[in-house]
Enzyme design. Structure first.
Site, short mmCIF file in Angstrom:
data_model
loop_
_atom_site.label_atom_id
_atom_site.label_comp_id
_atom_site.label_asym_id
_atom_site.label_seq_id
_atom_site.Cartn_x
_atom_site.Cartn_y
_atom_site.Cartn_z
N GLU A 166 1.14 -0.99 0.39
CA GLU A 166 0.04 -0.12 -0.18
C GLU A 166 0.69 1.35 0.08
O GLU A 166 -0.03 2.08 -0.92
CB GLU A 166 -0.83 0.25 1.30
CG GLU A 166 -1.65 0.97 1.47
CD GLU A 166 -2.14 1.63 2.84
OE1 GLU A 166 -3.09 2.26 2.96
OE2 GLU A 166 -2.11 0.63 3.23
N ASP A 167 1.86 1.79 0.51
CA ASP A 167 2.54 2.44 1.18
C ASP A 167 3.86 2.69 0.47
O ASP A 167 4.36 3.91 0.61
CB ASP A 167 2.87 2.42 2.74
CG ASP A 167 1.58 2.67 3.69
OD1 ASP A 167 0.50 3.65 2.19
OD2 ASP A 167 1.31 2.63 4.46
#
Length: 699
Positions: free
Chosen positions: A76-77
């Site tokens: 996600e990051d």
């Protein structure tokens, strides 16, 4: 933050066969992937997944789960991809990481829809592997521990509310009570800061004022048990602030009136010692009636086992005591996760049948609001125990009925339920089941879920299944009715229409397809004239907006000229004598409701700016139609008795509908024409007096 060798050593301490290289690769990959990212606290972002992994080492989880915790935010990051995770760490870790990954790219219009979609995908992922849930709970717990670093109060409260509504109940449902308690306490601190501070301050004052009262009571319990030959480890604590606040709210009492703020736990070697210790405690101090619970013989659905009791200790202090074995204690603290320490992963997987119920709810919920409602019902309600005729244990929320029981056994049994026997006695399906009841469901293949079941079913699974069936049934009926009405409209047109006429009509009416048109016709959201005009412009022969406007009646309206058009609301069926109010919307006449009508409450909550309230009163009238629901015994002549009573009261039956039928009782909805409210009240009293009638209510 844990260093690389410290984290690996922790895992090797409880699992010498763990894949050390896998953990080292995950640590280095995550550190490089997150790079210079920072958290709200100013710490390197990389510290968060490492702390999550550290929390899971306390649970003695396997190396794949620890690696997943280290990597859970990389997709996600960072620029890492699922394919890269699978190549470097194997398909099992990649699948777990994908299941835990936050779904930040979901685009939804409302917070509710976004929360529901996150919950939907999360439940599907954890139903495949419970370790997804364990990592997610550890992730949420660490985020809650650092929540105070977030600057915006509204964001802190939103995260805290989500934790209280979803993650703490999930922790409770798999028996991870320590996670649950800490998350509830941290969330409570954000949601109700004044209440949290007040209760915490009073707990501190209690400690100071009473000396080390907890240690003294724990010492006395230990002495009592060891003198009788029971080897016991006793510890005590105050209950956490959220638990105290909830009890104060439920019982409507002040902190000073709350007597059981102290809880004690006795760990004894065997199950036999548990019952022996309980007997010794009850002989020494009086038991509080109704507070003894045996979760050893009847475990909770999440596998929790323990004996619970409350006693009146010296000085009239009421204390709670839990008695369990070391294995029960490990399971009580860490639930499903405890089975990894015992190398009993099969048992851990078997304790998640409730997740399958939640996944079934996913398939039946019609809206985000309905999904969240049903899921919270399934996760967060006090439980009772009931038994099938074969002795199988079914856990249900308090207030559950045979309909909930039937759906708890199997969806097909719920759909086909026509009646029930509780402890051998035939009862209506709306009867509330008590703890320990034996319930037998009577079924028929010709039965289908009934609309009135929604009035007394309370479990998320039952409500979701009933609503799904009713939606499908209603849609099918509306399509059939709409088709018949459309054919009639086409037949009344002055000429035969072309092949493209229907497609052009859908464009003019701004409808997506033919089924939408049929449903609109069946629901009367489109008039015949509007449909005729859309199929063949000019065919309606006038102003289609008012071509088929229903005829209105007139009543006296204070402050307005007499003769204003009105409709009597079909939701509450007002009759002369009821206190009434008028409701006026744009482009519509006045709708008259009983002052206590639930629809009015909904409108008041919405505060609709375009809705006007009109003060109305009854004028001269020859009567009105009231709707009543009558539950009658399933016996010959019952309907004849009803008709005789209604005729004797000079009322007239306008319509009768059979709403529900089971083995012992029928429920009928009857529209009766009466002069006024007093006549209706006399009629209902007369019906209740009839032997064939079980209950009468005004709809």
């Amino acid at each position: 933050m844990l260093r690389q060798y410290e984290l690996v050593d922790r895992v090797l301490d409880y699992d010498p066969e763990a894949d050390e290289a896998l953990l080292n690769r995950a640590y280095v990959f995550s550190m490089h992937a997150h790079g210079s990212q920072k958290r709200a606290s100013g710490d390197p972002y990389f510290s968060h997944p490492i702390e999550v992994a550290g929390i899971l080492t306390d649970l003695h989880l396997d190396d794949e789960t620890i690696a997943t915790a280290i990597l859970h935010d990389t997709i996600e990051d960072t620029v890492a991809t699922p394919e890269e995770i699978a190549r470097l760490f194997g398909p099992a870790v990649a699948r777990l990481v994908d299941g835990v990954t936050k779904l930040s790219k979901i685009e939804a219009q409302t917070e509710t829809a976004r929360a529901a979609e996150n919950l939907r995908k999360f439940l599907l992922a954890m139903s495949d592997d419970i370790r997804v849930l364990l990592v997610k709970l550890a992730d949420r717990l660490h985020n809650m521990r650092t929540l105070h670093h977030i600057a915006k109060p509204e964001k802190r409260r939103r995260i805290a509310r989500e934790t209280m509504d979803i993650y703490a109940p999930l922790a409770e449902r798999i028996g991870m009570y320590e996670f649950m308690k800490e998350m509830q306490t941290l969330a409570f601190q954000q949601i109700e800061p004044e209440a949290y501070e007040s209760i915490s301050r009073r707990l501190e004052q209690l400690k100071i004022g009473g000396g080390d009262k907890i240690a003294m009571i724990a010492s006395g319990l230990t002495l009592l048990l060891t003198r009788a030959g029971v080897d016991a480890q006793v510890e005590g604590r105050e209950k956490h602030p959220y638990s105290i606040w909830r009890k104060m709210a439920e019982r409507h009492i002040s902190f000073e009136q709350l007597s059981d703020v102290m809880a004690f736990r006795a760990i004894v070697p065997t199950v036999e010692d548990c019952y022996r210790a309980m007997g010794l405690i009850h002989r020494r101090w009086p038991m509080v009636p109704g507070r003894f619970k045996d979760y050893i013989s009847t475990p909770k659905r999440n596998g929790y086992r323990s004996l619970h009791t409350s006693v009146i200790h010296a000085g009239n202090a009421r204390i709670e005591i839990q008695i369990r074995t070391p294995e029960m204690h490990a399971e009580a603290e860490f639930g499903v996760a405890a089975h990894w320490a015992y190398k009993d992963k099969v048992k851990a997987g078997n304790q998640t049948s409730w997740i399958r119920d939640l996944v079934e709810i996913l398939d039946t919920a019609a809206s985000p609001e309905e999904l969240l409602e049903h899921t919270r019902m399934a996760m967060y309600q006090d439980r009772i125990f009931a038994f099938t005729p074969k002795g199988e244990l079914i856990q249900l929320p308090k207030g559950a009925t045979p309909v909930d029981f039937a759906y708890g056994v199997h969806t097909d049994l719920g759909d086909q339920a026509v009646g029930a026997k509780i402890n051998g006695r035939v009862v209506p399906l709306k009867t509330i089941i008590e703890n320990g009841d034996q319930v037998q469901i009577l079924r028929s293949k010709g039965q289908t879920p009934q609309p009135n079941w929604l009035n007394f079913a309370i479990t998320g699974k039952a409500l979701a299944s009933i609503r799904r069936h009713l939606r499908h049934t209603e849609r099918d009926e509306q399509l059939k009715l709409g088709r018949k009405l459309l054919d009639d409209i086409v037949h009344r047109l002055p000429a035969q229409i072309g092949a493209d006429a229907l497609a052009h009509a859908l464009q003019r009416l701004k409808l997506p397809d033919e089924p939408a048109l049929l449903i609109a016709i069946a629901r009367r959201t489109l008039s015949d004239a509007q449909v005729m005009e859309s199929l063949m412009p000019g065919a309606a022969g006038g102003d289609v907006g008012h071509a088929l406007a229903p005829q209105k009646s007139a009543i006296s309206i204070r402050g307005l000229t007499a003769g204003v058009a009105y409709d009597l609301a079909q939701c509450c069926h007002p009759v002369p004598g009821d206190r009434i109010v008028g409701l006026r919307r744009p482009d519509a006449g006045i709708e008259v409701h009983v002052i206590t009508c639930a629809v009015l409450s909904e409108l008041a909550e919405r505060a609709e700016s375009e809705t006007d309230w009109v003060d109305v009163s009854w004028g001269e009238t020859e009567g009105a139609v009231a709707r009543i629901s009558i539950e009658v015994r399933n016996e010959p002549g019952a309907l004849g008795v009803i008709a005789t009573v209604i005729g004797a009261h000079k009322a007239n039956i306008i319509n009768l509908r059979l709403d529900n039928r089971d083995t012992g009782f029928h429920t009928n909805t009857i529209d009766v024409e009466v002069h006024d409210l007093p006549q209706l009240m006399r009629l209902m009293a007369g019906l209740r007096a009839a032997d064939a009638v079980n209950a009468v209510e005004r709809v």
